[in-house]
Design a protein around this motif. Structure first.
Motif, PDB file in Angstrom:
ATOM      1  N   MET A   1     -44.777   3.537 -20.592  1.00 46.31           N
ATOM      2  CA  MET A   1     -45.943   3.639 -19.721  1.00 46.31           C
ATOM      3  C   MET A   1     -47.140   4.148 -20.513  1.00 46.31           C
ATOM      4  N   LEU A   2     -48.296   3.669 -20.163  1.00 46.85           N
ATOM      5  CA  LEU A   2     -49.527   4.038 -20.844  1.00 46.85           C
ATOM      6  C   LEU A   2     -49.869   5.502 -20.578  1.00 46.85           C
ATOM      7  N   ASP A   3     -50.214   6.228 -21.625  1.00 48.79           N
ATOM      8  CA  ASP A   3     -50.669   7.611 -21.497  1.00 48.79           C
ATOM      9  C   ASP A   3     -52.155   7.585 -21.133  1.00 48.79           C
ATOM     10  N   LYS A   4     -52.476   8.059 -19.934  1.00 45.22           N
ATOM     11  CA  LYS A   4     -53.844   8.005 -19.433  1.00 45.22           C
ATOM     12  C   LYS A   4     -54.532   9.364 -19.446  1.00 45.22           C
ATOM     13  N   THR A   5     -53.953  10.338 -20.111  1.00 47.03           N
ATOM     14  CA  THR A   5     -54.547  11.665 -20.096  1.00 47.03           C
ATOM     15  C   THR A   5     -55.884  11.675 -20.829  1.00 47.03           C
ATOM     16  N   MET A   6     -56.793  12.483 -20.303  1.00 48.32           N
ATOM     17  CA  MET A   6     -58.144  12.605 -20.865  1.00 48.32           C
ATOM     18  C   MET A   6     -58.719  13.935 -20.416  1.00 48.32           C
ATOM     19  N   SER A   7     -59.903  14.246 -20.890  1.00 50.67           N
ATOM     20  CA  SER A   7     -60.568  15.480 -20.501  1.00 50.67           C
ATOM     21  C   SER A   7     -61.431  15.244 -19.262  1.00 50.67           C
ATOM     22  N   LEU A   8     -61.872  16.342 -18.652  1.00 50.46           N
ATOM     23  CA  LEU A   8     -62.782  16.241 -17.513  1.00 50.46           C
ATOM     24  C   LEU A   8     -64.057  15.499 -17.900  1.00 50.46           C
ATOM     25  N   ASP A   9     -64.614  15.848 -19.046  1.00 56.99           N
ATOM     26  CA  ASP A   9     -65.875  15.227 -19.454  1.00 56.99           C
ATOM     27  C   ASP A   9     -65.694  13.743 -19.758  1.00 56.99           C
ATOM     28  N   GLU A  10     -64.546  13.378 -20.322  1.00 54.09           N
ATOM     29  CA  GLU A  10     -64.294  11.956 -20.567  1.00 54.09           C
ATOM     30  C   GLU A  10     -64.199  11.186 -19.256  1.00 54.09           C
ATOM     31  N   ALA A  11     -63.613  11.792 -18.261  1.00 53.22           N
ATOM     32  CA  ALA A  11     -63.483  11.109 -16.968  1.00 53.22           C
ATOM     33  C   ALA A  11     -64.845  10.835 -16.342  1.00 53.22           C
ATOM     34  N   VAL A  12     -65.691  11.858 -16.267  1.00 53.27           N
ATOM     35  CA  VAL A  12     -66.968  11.669 -15.575  1.00 53.27           C
ATOM     36  C   VAL A  12     -67.972  10.903 -16.417  1.00 53.27           C
ATOM     37  N   ALA A  13     -67.714  10.765 -17.701  1.00 47.46           N
ATOM     38  CA  ALA A  13     -68.645  10.032 -18.561  1.00 47.46           C
ATOM     39  C   ALA A  13     -68.766   8.569 -18.166  1.00 47.46           C
ATOM     40  N   SER A  14     -67.755   8.050 -17.472  1.00 51.30           N
ATOM     41  CA  SER A  14     -67.801   6.641 -17.072  1.00 51.30           C
ATOM     42  C   SER A  14     -68.519   6.425 -15.741  1.00 51.30           C
ATOM     43  N   ILE A  15     -68.932   7.507 -15.089  1.00 53.97           N
ATOM     44  CA  ILE A  15     -69.654   7.399 -13.820  1.00 53.97           C
ATOM     45  C   ILE A  15     -71.133   7.206 -14.105  1.00 53.97           C
ATOM     46  N   GLU A  16     -71.712   6.192 -13.514  1.00 48.62           N
ATOM     47  CA  GLU A  16     -73.112   5.854 -13.766  1.00 48.62           C
ATOM     48  C   GLU A  16     -73.952   6.087 -12.524  1.00 48.62           C
ATOM     49  N   SER A  17     -75.228   6.325 -12.737  1.00 45.07           N
ATOM     50  CA  SER A  17     -76.154   6.503 -11.622  1.00 45.07           C
ATOM     51  C   SER A  17     -76.113   5.281 -10.705  1.00 45.07           C
ATOM     52  N   GLY A  18     -76.172   5.547  -9.399  1.00 48.57           N
ATOM     53  CA  GLY A  18     -76.161   4.474  -8.415  1.00 48.57           C
ATOM     54  C   GLY A  18     -74.792   4.083  -7.920  1.00 48.57           C
ATOM     55  N   MET A  19     -73.735   4.625  -8.508  1.00 45.97           N
ATOM     56  CA  MET A  19     -72.373   4.270  -8.094  1.00 45.97           C
ATOM     57  C   MET A  19     -72.008   4.923  -6.757  1.00 45.97           C
ATOM     58  N   THR A  20     -70.962   4.379  -6.137  1.00 46.43           N
ATOM     59  CA  THR A  20     -70.367   4.965  -4.946  1.00 46.43           C
ATOM     60  C   THR A  20     -69.107   5.700  -5.363  1.00 46.43           C
ATOM     61  N   VAL A  21     -69.073   7.010  -5.086  1.00 46.96           N
ATOM     62  CA  VAL A  21     -67.989   7.869  -5.543  1.00 46.96           C
ATOM     63  C   VAL A  21     -67.276   8.463  -4.330  1.00 46.96           C
ATOM     64  N   GLY A  22     -65.994   8.168  -4.195  1.00 47.17           N
ATOM     65  CA  GLY A  22     -65.182   8.768  -3.153  1.00 47.17           C
ATOM     66  C   GLY A  22     -64.515  10.020  -3.672  1.00 47.17           C
ATOM     67  N   ILE A  23     -64.499  11.063  -2.845  1.00 45.36           N
ATOM     68  CA  ILE A  23     -63.906  12.333  -3.240  1.00 45.36           C
ATOM     69  C   ILE A  23     -62.812  12.682  -2.247  1.00 45.36           C
ATOM     70  N   GLY A  24     -61.584  12.838  -2.748  1.00 47.22           N
ATOM     71  CA  GLY A  24     -60.446  13.112  -1.890  1.00 47.22           C
ATOM     72  C   GLY A  24     -60.418  14.538  -1.385  1.00 47.22           C
TER      73      GLY A  24
ATOM     74  N   MET B   1     -50.466   2.537 -10.891  1.00 46.89           N
ATOM     75  CA  MET B   1     -51.259   1.308 -10.923  1.00 46.89           C
ATOM     76  C   MET B   1     -52.670   1.517 -10.384  1.00 46.89           C
ATOM     77  N   TYR B   2     -52.878   2.586  -9.610  1.00 47.29           N
ATOM     78  CA  TYR B   2     -54.194   2.844  -9.043  1.00 47.29           C
ATOM     79  C   TYR B   2     -55.004   3.841  -9.867  1.00 47.29           C
ATOM     80  N   VAL B   3     -54.427   4.395 -10.926  1.00 51.40           N
ATOM     81  CA  VAL B   3     -55.053   5.510 -11.635  1.00 51.40           C
ATOM     82  C   VAL B   3     -55.572   5.069 -12.996  1.00 51.40           C
ATOM     83  N   THR B   4     -56.820   5.415 -13.270  1.00 51.21           N
ATOM     84  CA  THR B   4     -57.464   5.091 -14.545  1.00 51.21           C
ATOM     85  C   THR B   4     -57.295   6.206 -15.560  1.00 51.21           C
ATOM     86  N   GLY B   5     -57.426   7.455 -15.091  1.00 50.33           N
ATOM     87  CA  GLY B   5     -57.327   8.582 -16.002  1.00 50.33           C
ATOM     88  C   GLY B   5     -56.709   9.787 -15.338  1.00 50.33           C
ATOM     89  N   VAL B   6     -55.996  10.589 -16.127  1.00 44.51           N
ATOM     90  CA  VAL B   6     -55.300  11.786 -15.647  1.00 44.51           C
ATOM     91  C   VAL B   6     -55.802  12.999 -16.428  1.00 44.51           C
TER      92      VAL B   6
END
Length: 288
Positions: free
Chosen positions: A1-24, A218-223
């Protein structure tokens, strides 16, 4: 299985202005606060936030990150209203879509199924329809009944927090209620999952049954491993809500000078700085 671990900053770095962000999470319960704090440190703006909101929404709105909030409610649970969100509503300029909770969940279900809408009885006879004039009614093809055609709530990104995960993103929720985090994950194009602990896959059943695994990798991009990553909200059974800190947050948010001091002390650095500041706050409370 693919190792998807990353840092907090790496995760949010892919979020761009204007996006729709759901928060659980739900109100002030199991919110991905470490990810929210990381997002506060970015230059991103103009976001649409979709949430059963709590301090996550208040913080992002106050920081000027959110243009629009789509919500079923915004509450701190033991404190009825989040003062930062309340102030933004009173001030004006924030676009909002408020739905009955059943309608909100139906919108997530529609997005998860990649449908443009789903019919629901939720909202019938209420002022929610008048408050959202873009909503339509739909007639059943089988009888004469009409339903609310709740539009889908698709997400560019979902931010979630779990009790446990493996490195591939199999998420485990050990608390009494998973809320609707599985729907957020399935409604999103990408999902970033923080967890109290990232553990080997074979240990995921050490603390709970198969039914605690609410959605698969299958639904997760980063951990992201983030102990205390829901603070100051609850993350049962790992820890309860930090009521003393939440009161401090709410009281500070009602006064401009106090809020500047709160922001300087708790939001001015990275996650390690935040944990250190919280520890100092707890020590002061103990002394008193």
């Amino acid at each position: 299985m693919l190792d998807k671990t990353m840092s907090l900053d790496e995760a949010v770095a892919s979020i761009e202005s204007g996006m729709t962000v759901g928060i659980g999470g739900w109100g002030s319960r199991r919110k991905p606060m470490a990810l929210v704090r990381a997002l506060l440190r970015t230059e991103v703006t103009d976001l649409t936030i979709v949430a059963f909101g709590g301090p996550d929404v208040g913080l992002l709105v106050e920081a000027g990150k959110a243009r629009k909030v789509v919500y079923g409610f915004v509450s701190l649970d033991s404190i009825p209203l989040d003062p930062l969100f309340t102030r933004a509503r009173e001030r004006g300029g924030l676009e909002v879509e408020e739905y009955d909770e059943g309608m909100f969940v139906t919108g997530l279900r529609a997005a998860a199924a990649r449908l443009s809408f789903l019919p629901t009885r939720a909202g019938l006879g209420s002022d929610v329809l008048a408050a959202n004039p873009s909503l339509r009614m739909v007639a059943s093809p089988y009888d004469d009944e009409e339903y609310v055609a709740m539009k889908a709530l698709p997400l560019d990104v979902a931010l979630l927090h779990a009790n446990r995960s493996d490195s591939a993103g199999n998420a485990q929720f050990l608390g009494p209620d998973p809320y609707f985090d599985d729907l957020f994950a399935m409604a999103a194009t990408r999902t970033f999952l923080s967890a109290e602990r990232v553990i080997p896959t074979e240990r995921l059943l050490d603390e709970g049954s198969f039914h605690t695994l609410m959605f698969s990798r299958m639904y997760v991009t980063g951990v992201i491993e983030a102990p205390g990553g829901a603070h100051f909200t609850a993350c049962e059974p790992d820890y309860d809500r930090d009521e003393a800190f939440q009161r401090h947050y709410a009281q500070s948010a009602r006064d401009d000078a106090a809020w500047l001091e709160f922001s300087r002390e708790f939001l001015g650095g990275d996650e390690a700085d935040y944990r250190d500041a919280v520890a100092r706050f707890a020590a002061r409370k103990d002394e008193n």
